[in-house]
Structure formats: structure tokens, C-alpha cells
Design a protein around this motif. Structure first.
Motif, PDB file in Angstrom:
ATOM      1  N   ASN A 180       0.867  -1.157   0.001  1.00  0.00           N
ATOM      2  CA  ASN A 180      -0.063  -0.126  -0.059  1.00  0.00           C
ATOM      3  C   ASN A 180       1.048   1.084  -0.067  1.00  0.00           C
ATOM      4  OD1 ASN A 180      -2.960  -1.206   0.460  1.00  0.00           O
ATOM      5  ND2 ASN A 180      -1.712  -2.241   2.059  1.00  0.00           N
ATOM      6  N   ASP A 181       0.522   2.131  -0.939  1.00  0.00           N
ATOM      7  CA  ASP A 181       1.377   3.405  -0.908  1.00  0.00           C
ATOM      8  C   ASP A 181       1.144   4.265   0.174  1.00  0.00           C
ATOM      9  OD1 ASP A 181       2.702   5.693  -1.720  1.00  0.00           O
ATOM     10  OD2 ASP A 181       1.862   5.862  -3.647  1.00  0.00           O
ATOM     11  N   LEU A 182       2.198   4.380   1.033  1.00  0.00           N
ATOM     12  CA  LEU A 182       2.103   5.424   2.051  1.00  0.00           C
ATOM     13  C   LEU A 182       3.003   6.650   2.071  1.00  0.00           C
ATOM     14  CD1 LEU A 182       2.450   2.595   5.083  1.00  0.00           C
ATOM     15  CD2 LEU A 182       0.566   3.460   4.076  1.00  0.00           C
ATOM     16  N   SER A 183       3.266   6.879   0.646  1.00  0.00           N
ATOM     17  CA  SER A 183       4.269   7.996   0.702  1.00  0.00           C
ATOM     18  C   SER A 183       3.394   9.502   0.693  1.00  0.00           C
ATOM     19  CB  SER A 183       5.058   7.898  -0.651  1.00  0.00           C
ATOM     20  OG  SER A 183       4.265   7.962  -1.792  1.00  0.00           O
ATOM     21  N   GLY A 184       2.154   9.338   0.221  1.00  0.00           N
ATOM     22  CA  GLY A 184       1.510  10.604  -0.016  1.00  0.00           C
ATOM     23  C   GLY A 184       0.476  10.905   1.080  1.00  0.00           C
ATOM     24  N   SER A 185      -1.001  11.174   0.526  1.00  0.00           N
ATOM     25  CA  SER A 185      -1.938  11.482   1.489  1.00  0.00           C
ATOM     26  C   SER A 185      -2.278  10.435   2.603  1.00  0.00           C
ATOM     27  CB  SER A 185      -3.066  11.806   0.719  1.00  0.00           C
ATOM     28  OG  SER A 185      -3.422  10.790  -0.138  1.00  0.00           O
ATOM     29  N   GLN A 186      -1.585   9.220   2.449  1.00  0.00           N
ATOM     30  CA  GLN A 186      -1.933   8.112   3.275  1.00  0.00           C
ATOM     31  C   GLN A 186      -0.693   8.182   4.534  1.00  0.00           C
ATOM     32  OE1 GLN A 186      -1.628   7.737   0.046  1.00  0.00           O
ATOM     33  NE2 GLN A 186      -2.990   5.971  -0.487  1.00  0.00           N
ATOM     34  N   LEU A 187       0.208   8.880   4.437  1.00  0.00           N
ATOM     35  CA  LEU A 187       1.343   9.044   5.458  1.00  0.00           C
ATOM     36  C   LEU A 187       0.926   9.437   6.713  1.00  0.00           C
ATOM     37  CD1 LEU A 187       4.206   8.668   5.966  1.00  0.00           C
ATOM     38  CD2 LEU A 187       4.719  10.875   5.583  1.00  0.00           C
ATOM     39  N   GLU A 188       0.109  10.455   6.882  1.00  0.00           N
ATOM     40  CA  GLU A 188      -0.595  11.091   7.930  1.00  0.00           C
ATOM     41  C   GLU A 188      -1.290  10.195   8.633  1.00  0.00           C
ATOM     42  OE1 GLU A 188      -3.583  12.626  10.491  1.00  0.00           O
ATOM     43  OE2 GLU A 188      -3.873  12.405   8.303  1.00  0.00           O
ATOM     44  N   PRO A 189      -2.472   9.833   8.018  1.00  0.00           N
ATOM     45  CA  PRO A 189      -3.371   8.601   8.785  1.00  0.00           C
ATOM     46  C   PRO A 189      -2.590   7.217   9.281  1.00  0.00           C
ATOM     47  CG  PRO A 189      -3.983   8.552   6.528  1.00  0.00           C
ATOM     48  CD  PRO A 189      -2.940   9.912   6.569  1.00  0.00           C
ATOM     49  N   LEU A 207       8.057   4.378   0.984  1.00  0.00           N
ATOM     50  CA  LEU A 207       8.618   4.986   1.826  1.00  0.00           C
ATOM     51  C   LEU A 207      10.028   5.575   1.549  1.00  0.00           C
ATOM     52  CD1 LEU A 207       7.265   3.134   4.920  1.00  0.00           C
ATOM     53  CD2 LEU A 207       6.475   5.381   4.060  1.00  0.00           C
ATOM     54  N   ALA A 208      10.301   6.396   1.215  1.00  0.00           N
ATOM     55  CA  ALA A 208      11.663   7.053   1.017  1.00  0.00           C
ATOM     56  C   ALA A 208      12.058   7.761   2.567  1.00  0.00           C
ATOM     57  CB  ALA A 208      11.678   8.170  -0.099  1.00  0.00           C
ATOM     58  N   ASP A 209      13.358   8.293   2.304  1.00  0.00           N
ATOM     59  CA  ASP A 209      13.869   8.955   3.345  1.00  0.00           C
ATOM     60  C   ASP A 209      13.079  10.009   4.256  1.00  0.00           C
ATOM     61  OD1 ASP A 209      16.028   7.459   2.977  1.00  0.00           O
ATOM     62  OD2 ASP A 209      17.689   9.243   2.703  1.00  0.00           O
ATOM     63  N   THR A 210      12.468  10.777   3.371  1.00  0.00           N
ATOM     64  CA  THR A 210      11.465  11.737   3.933  1.00  0.00           C
ATOM     65  C   THR A 210      10.388  11.271   4.751  1.00  0.00           C
ATOM     66  OG1 THR A 210      12.154  13.230   2.009  1.00  0.00           O
ATOM     67  CG2 THR A 210      10.319  13.800   3.296  1.00  0.00           C
ATOM     68  N   GLN A 211       9.715  10.153   4.220  1.00  0.00           N
ATOM     69  CA  GLN A 211       8.595  10.023   5.007  1.00  0.00           C
ATOM     70  C   GLN A 211       8.973   8.870   6.065  1.00  0.00           C
ATOM     71  OE1 GLN A 211       8.877   9.178   1.433  1.00  0.00           O
ATOM     72  NE2 GLN A 211       7.545  11.084   0.947  1.00  0.00           N
ATOM     73  N   LEU A 212       9.970   8.316   6.011  1.00  0.00           N
ATOM     74  CA  LEU A 212      10.587   7.427   7.189  1.00  0.00           C
ATOM     75  C   LEU A 212      11.127   8.205   8.330  1.00  0.00           C
ATOM     76  CD1 LEU A 212      11.590   4.846   8.354  1.00  0.00           C
ATOM     77  CD2 LEU A 212      13.848   4.885   7.419  1.00  0.00           C
ATOM     78  N   LEU A 213      11.769   9.435   8.122  1.00  0.00           N
ATOM     79  CA  LEU A 213      12.252  10.235   9.044  1.00  0.00           C
ATOM     80  C   LEU A 213      11.138  10.999   9.636  1.00  0.00           C
ATOM     81  CD1 LEU A 213      15.504  12.021   7.275  1.00  0.00           C
ATOM     82  CD2 LEU A 213      15.209  10.301   9.095  1.00  0.00           C
ATOM     83  N   ALA A 214       9.981  11.098   9.177  1.00  0.00           N
ATOM     84  CA  ALA A 214       8.882  11.814   9.786  1.00  0.00           C
ATOM     85  C   ALA A 214       8.006  10.781  10.627  1.00  0.00           C
ATOM     86  CB  ALA A 214       8.014  12.570   8.396  1.00  0.00           C
ATOM     87  N   THR A 215       8.235   9.465  10.045  1.00  0.00           N
ATOM     88  CA  THR A 215       7.530   8.719  10.883  1.00  0.00           C
ATOM     89  C   THR A 215       8.181   8.235  12.182  1.00  0.00           C
ATOM     90  OG1 THR A 215       6.417   8.086   8.868  1.00  0.00           O
ATOM     91  CG2 THR A 215       6.379   6.456  10.844  1.00  0.00           C
ATOM     92  N   LEU A 216       9.700   8.369  12.327  1.00  0.00           N
ATOM     93  CA  LEU A 216      10.413   7.758  13.255  1.00  0.00           C
ATOM     94  C   LEU A 216       9.859   8.250  14.550  1.00  0.00           C
ATOM     95  CD1 LEU A 216      14.256   7.931  12.077  1.00  0.00           C
ATOM     96  CD2 LEU A 216      12.754   5.903  12.461  1.00  0.00           C
ATOM     97  N   PRO A 217       9.518   9.319  14.974  1.00  0.00           N
ATOM     98  CA  PRO A 217       9.250   9.671  16.571  1.00  0.00           C
ATOM     99  C   PRO A 217       7.977   8.836  16.745  1.00  0.00           C
ATOM    100  CG  PRO A 217       9.452  11.615  15.143  1.00  0.00           C
ATOM    101  CD  PRO A 217       9.582  10.508  14.080  1.00  0.00           C
TER     102      PRO A 217
END
Length: 522
Positions: A375-384, A406-416
Motif C-alpha cells: 500500500n502506497d504510504l508516501s502521499g496522503s496516506q502517510l498522516e493517517p 517509503l523514502a527517507d523523507t517519509q521514514l524520518l517523519a514517521t520515526l518519532p
């Protein structure tokens, strides 16, 4: 044939002909055979507690089995020892208190004299094994339960001491059919019912054979009880026929794979599955159910499927891999009577509203295992998705995110929020376009997750030559990598793990190592 299964099958055949006076129940294991006495505490009496462990193991088996136990095929099991149940007088004082097969007061003086060492023929003939007054049941001296579950390794023989699920199924089926067709019982003895608990796997080639085995066990002393059923590439009518033959009180999992059933096929099969009221796991892989079908028939089939799903009262694991559920996840999960602990939605084309609903649902706070692969979690799915992780953080043990873009940008935003999953043991990130820098950030931040044991990571994008951006998952899976660069990456990751005192944590790119945990092992 694997030694444990060969021994188990020979025990069944022998005991149906010549019942043993001592074994109450038996569980076969990978490298040892264990005959487990039935008592309140549930703890077996180990052979090491008995006077002369090897002879004691033989005494607990009928003569027809003793020779086979010491044959080359089962010598490994004999060395490993066996758990056996013996009358109290044959146990040392330390063990006798936990032996369930103690004589009841109704046994009378004849039994007391026999166990006290007197000649049983001095005053009266020795009682028949069936007449000794044990506490367990009228036919309590014979093997009653043979548990052969857990002997398999999901179809891959990882060492010479194990056998695949296919071979185990075939061995059990052959024994059942042979016993029904040619089994004989000694004169004057009634057949002793034996419940054989097994995990079964079936495909087109083995269907007729297994169906005959299940039919032969109906009304037979050899009662086949299936715990987990896995059917691959099996036509709908054959799947239904097998489900109708299974004992409703035994089954805990139904696993249907590569059957291309679609919603119509699911609507036919699901009522036969729903009759298993103790079912805990339902896995529907690659059945290609598309809930987005605009036709009237497609909508009716989906609604009927939902209604049947509402009949399950014990369901804890649901896998709907490759079923297109875009915008319909709320309808599926709302029908369930109990919260799920394992949810696999790989390649289900989930939308942001699906993830938002799941995060707010009662299921989120109970999830131990979550698979959102494909499932693509890189765009509008990332926040939910991040909201879902937050809701499941307290319970989540296993997270699979293969090919989620999930690229670096999405992974780093999700790490917390990811690092708040303090109990997480497994993280799967294979097939995502992550760089070496992103992996190092993940490694550093995951130091707070003390329970983490396995990370399946992708080959860093730094190790590819001429990679398009953003790279499709198919390119990441198929393109060749620079082996020299990747060797340096592996060495650096290993040094970082050592420096942080986490040499026990496995970082690997091996997606075929069967590192993912089964729900029942969590």
C-alpha cells in the motif's frame, strides 16, 4: 519419513490393535517423542525421573512399537528421551505425587498386591488392563490423544530432522486409510479410539487422497482432528467438500491461498468456514476479492460475505492479502464481533479513509501484528498511517511495510511515532527506496526499542546504478546492485550495532528467511 511422524503413525497402528496399559496422551515433537500424562497441573513426568529412563520409555509402549523405537529411523528420539505415564508404584517418591495415573480406591486389593510386588497369581489372576481402576476414564490405559501439530516448518525442510507440511499430511492420510481398510484388532478387544491432532496442507494433487483420509476417519477408531488447514490452488467445490469433513470443534485456522475465488467464490465458501465457531485465524491470500466491483452481483456478494464474517465470535487474525478493499475497510471490520490482534492488508489498495477508520476502531489498540505491504504510504496516506501507529503503539509486536514507497523523507517523519512502539520485535521495510543515511537514522533511533530483534531492510538506493527517481518497487526488486558498495554498507551497519551494544539485533535483506512470526507464536 521424519522419525517423529514415523513413530507417531506406528504408535497409532499398534495401539489400535494392542492397547497399552500406561500411555494416556502423546505429543510428537521435532526431535523427540513425548507421551504426556493427563493431570491437572499439565506437566509431564520426564523419563529422566523414572528408574532406568530408556527401559521406562519402552515399557510405556506396546511391544509392536518397542522394536521400531530403537530402529535407526527413531534412534534420535530414543536418545532424546520420552515423557511417559506410569502407575505410581513404578515412579520414585519424588515423581509419584504428580503422576495422574494413580490407582483409585475402586481398584481394590488385587491391584494393591500387584504393585506391592506380590505374585498376582497367588490369590487371584492379574486384572486385565481395562479393569484396573485408574481415575482417567473407562478406557484410560490406552493412548487417547496423539498430537502431531507443530511438526512442520511451513513447507520448507530447514534441516534433515524435520519434514514439510506436505509430507506430514501425506503420512497421516496414508495411516488413516490403511487402518480403515486393513486394520485388525486382537480377539476380545474393542478398538480403542485415538484422536490424532494434525495440521493439514492440501492442493489439487493431494485433494482426493486427503478427502479419502478424512472420510475414513468418520466413525473410525482413528479420529482425525485438523487444527490448521491450508489449501492452495484448490477449486471452490473441493474446498467446500474438505471443510464439510472437518471437525468443527478442532479447527483454529483456515488458510486459503492462490485460489482466485473472487467475491463470488468467497460468498460460497464463507458460510462453510463460519460454522467453525472456535476459528481464531482466517487467512485469504490472493483470492482476488474486489469490493470495488460496480455490478449488482458484486455488491450482493460483498454484502453476503460481510454478513457471514459477523458470525465469527473468536476470530483474532484476519488476512485479506491482494483483496481490493479501497474505501470499504470500515464495512469489513465493523462486522466483526471481537477486536483483531493480527491484521494483514497487503496490496489492498487502501485509501486514507481506510487507515483513519482503522486508527479509530477498537482493533487498533489490540493489534500485535500489522501488515500494510504494497500500500502506497508516501502521499496522503502517510498522516493517517502515523495516526494508526500511534493508536497501536502499546501493543504492536510485528510491523510489515514491504514495498510501501517509503523514502527517507517519509521514514524520518514517521520515526518519532515508530519508536514509541516500545514492544516492537520485528520491522519489515524491504522494497522501499531508502538511502544509507536513512537506514543509519533508523538504526540510531531504534536504540530505544529494547525488544526489537529483527529489521528486514532494503538494499540502499546508494547501491544501485542509474536508478530512476522515484524508483518503482519493481525496479528495486529486479535491478542489480553494486555488490562492493553493499558490502561496505553491511559492514558499517554492523559496526553501528556493535557500538550501540545491539549485536543481538539482526539487520538483513533476506526476505525469504522466514523471519516473520506467525500470529500464534507472538
Amino acid at each position: 519419513m521424519d522419525g517423529a511422524v514415523a513413530w507417531s503413525c506406528s504408535v497409532v497402528s499398534s495401539l489400535l490393535k494392542s492397547p497399552s496399559p500406561q500411555v494416556a496422551s502423546c505429543r510428537a515433537q521435532h526431535h523427540a517423542h513425548a507421551c504426556v500424562p493427563e493431570h491437572a497441573a499439565g506437566a509431564p513426568v520426564p523419563a529422566s525421573c523414572l528408574p532406568g529412563s530408556a527401559p521406562a520409555a519402552s515399557r510405556a509402549l506396546p511391544s509392536a512399537v518397542q522394536g521400531g523405537l530403537h530402529g535407526q529411523e527413531d534412534r534420535r528420539a530414543a536418545r532424546a528421551g520420552a515423557h511417559v505415564a506410569l502407575p505410581t508404584a513404578q515412579l520414585p517418591a519424588a515423581a509419584s505425587g504428580v503422576c495422574p495415573l494413580q490407582p483409585s480406591p475402586a481398584a481394590g486389593a488385587a491391584q494393591h498386591r500387584e504393585h506391592a510386588g506380590r505374585d498376582p497369581g497367588a490369590d487371584s489372576p492379574a486384572p486385565h488392563p481395562r479393569d484396573r481402576g485408574w481415575h482417567t476414564a473407562p478406557l484410560q490405559h490406552a493412548l487417547r490423544v496423539l498430537d502431531m501439530t507443530g511438526l512442520l516448518d511451513d513447507g520448507v525442510e530447514q534441516d534433515p530432522g524435520t519434514m514439510s507440511m506436505w509430507d506430514c499430511t501425506a503420512a497421516v492420510a496414508r495411516t488413516c486409510i490403511a487402518q480403515q481398510q486393513g486394520g485388525t484388532v486382537e480377539p476380545g478387544l474393542d478398538p480403542i479410539p485415538v484422536e490424532v491432532r494434525v495440521d493439514l496442507r492440501v492442493n489439487r494433487a493431494s485433494y482426493a487422497f486427503l478427502r479419502e483420509a478424512l472420510r475414513s476417519s468418520v466413525g473410525s477408531p482413528l479420529r482425525l482432528c485438523c487444527r490448521d488447514l491450508r489449501a492452495e490452488d484448490l477449486p471452490m467445490r473441493n474446498t467446500v467438500a474438505l471443510l464439510q469433513l472437518l471437525d468443527a470443534g478442532c479447527l483454529r485456522r483456515v488458510d486459503l491461498r492462490f485460489n482466485n475465488l473472487g467475491l463470488r467464490g468467497l460468498s460460497v465458501i464463507i458460510p462453510h468456514v463460519a460454522r467453525f465457531q472456535h476459528l481464531a485465524s482466517l487467512r485469504l491470500h490472493y483470492v482476488h476479492g474486489d469490493s470495488r466491483q460496480p455490478s449488482v452481483d458484486g455488491e450482493d456478494n460483498f454484502r453476503y460475505f460481510l454478513a457471514q464474517m459477523g458470525r465469527f465470535t473468536c476470530l483474532r487474525e484476519l488476512s485479506m492479502g491482494s483483496s481490493l478493499l479501497s474505501g470499504r475497510l470500515d464495512q469489513l471490520l465493523s462486522t466483526l464481533q471481537s477486536p483483531l490482534e493480527s491484521l494483514e492488508l497487503a496490496f489492498c489498495a487502501l485509501l486514507p479513509e481506510d487507515l483513519r477508520f482503522l486508527a479509530r476502531s477498537p482493533h487498533a489498540v489490540h493489534l500485535k501484528k500489522l501488515d500494510l505491504s504494497g500500500n502506497d504510504l508516501s502521499g496522503s496516506q502517510l498522516e493517517p498511517f502515523q495516526g494508526l501507529l500511534q493508536a497501536a503503539a502499546a501493543t504492536l509486536l510485528h510491523l510489515e511495510l514491504t514495498e510501501c514507497q517509503l523514502a527517507d523523507t517519509q521514514l524520518l517523519a514517521t520515526l518519532p511515532v515508530l519508536t514509541r512502539c516500545a514492544s516492537l520485535r520485528y520491522l519489515g521495510l524491504y522494497g522501499n527506496p531508502l538511502s544509507m543515511a536513512g537506514l543509519k537514522e533508523l538504526l540510531r533511533d531504534s536504540a530505544a526499542q529494547a525488544e526489537l530483534r529483527t529489521v528486514v531492510h532494503p538494499f540502499p538506493v546508494d547501491c544501485y546504478e542509474g536508478l530512476p527517481w522515484p524508483p518503482p518497487a519493481s525496479v528495486l526488486l529486479e535491478a542489480s546492485i553494486n555488490e562492493e558498495k553493499f558490502a561496505r554498507v553491511e559492514a558499517e551497519l554492523h559496526q553501528l550495532l556493535l557500538a550501540s551494544g545491539r549485536a543481538h539485533v539482526l539487520w538483513t535483506t533476506d526476505i525469504y528467511g522466514r523471519l516473520a512470526a506467525d500470529y500464534f507464536s507472538l
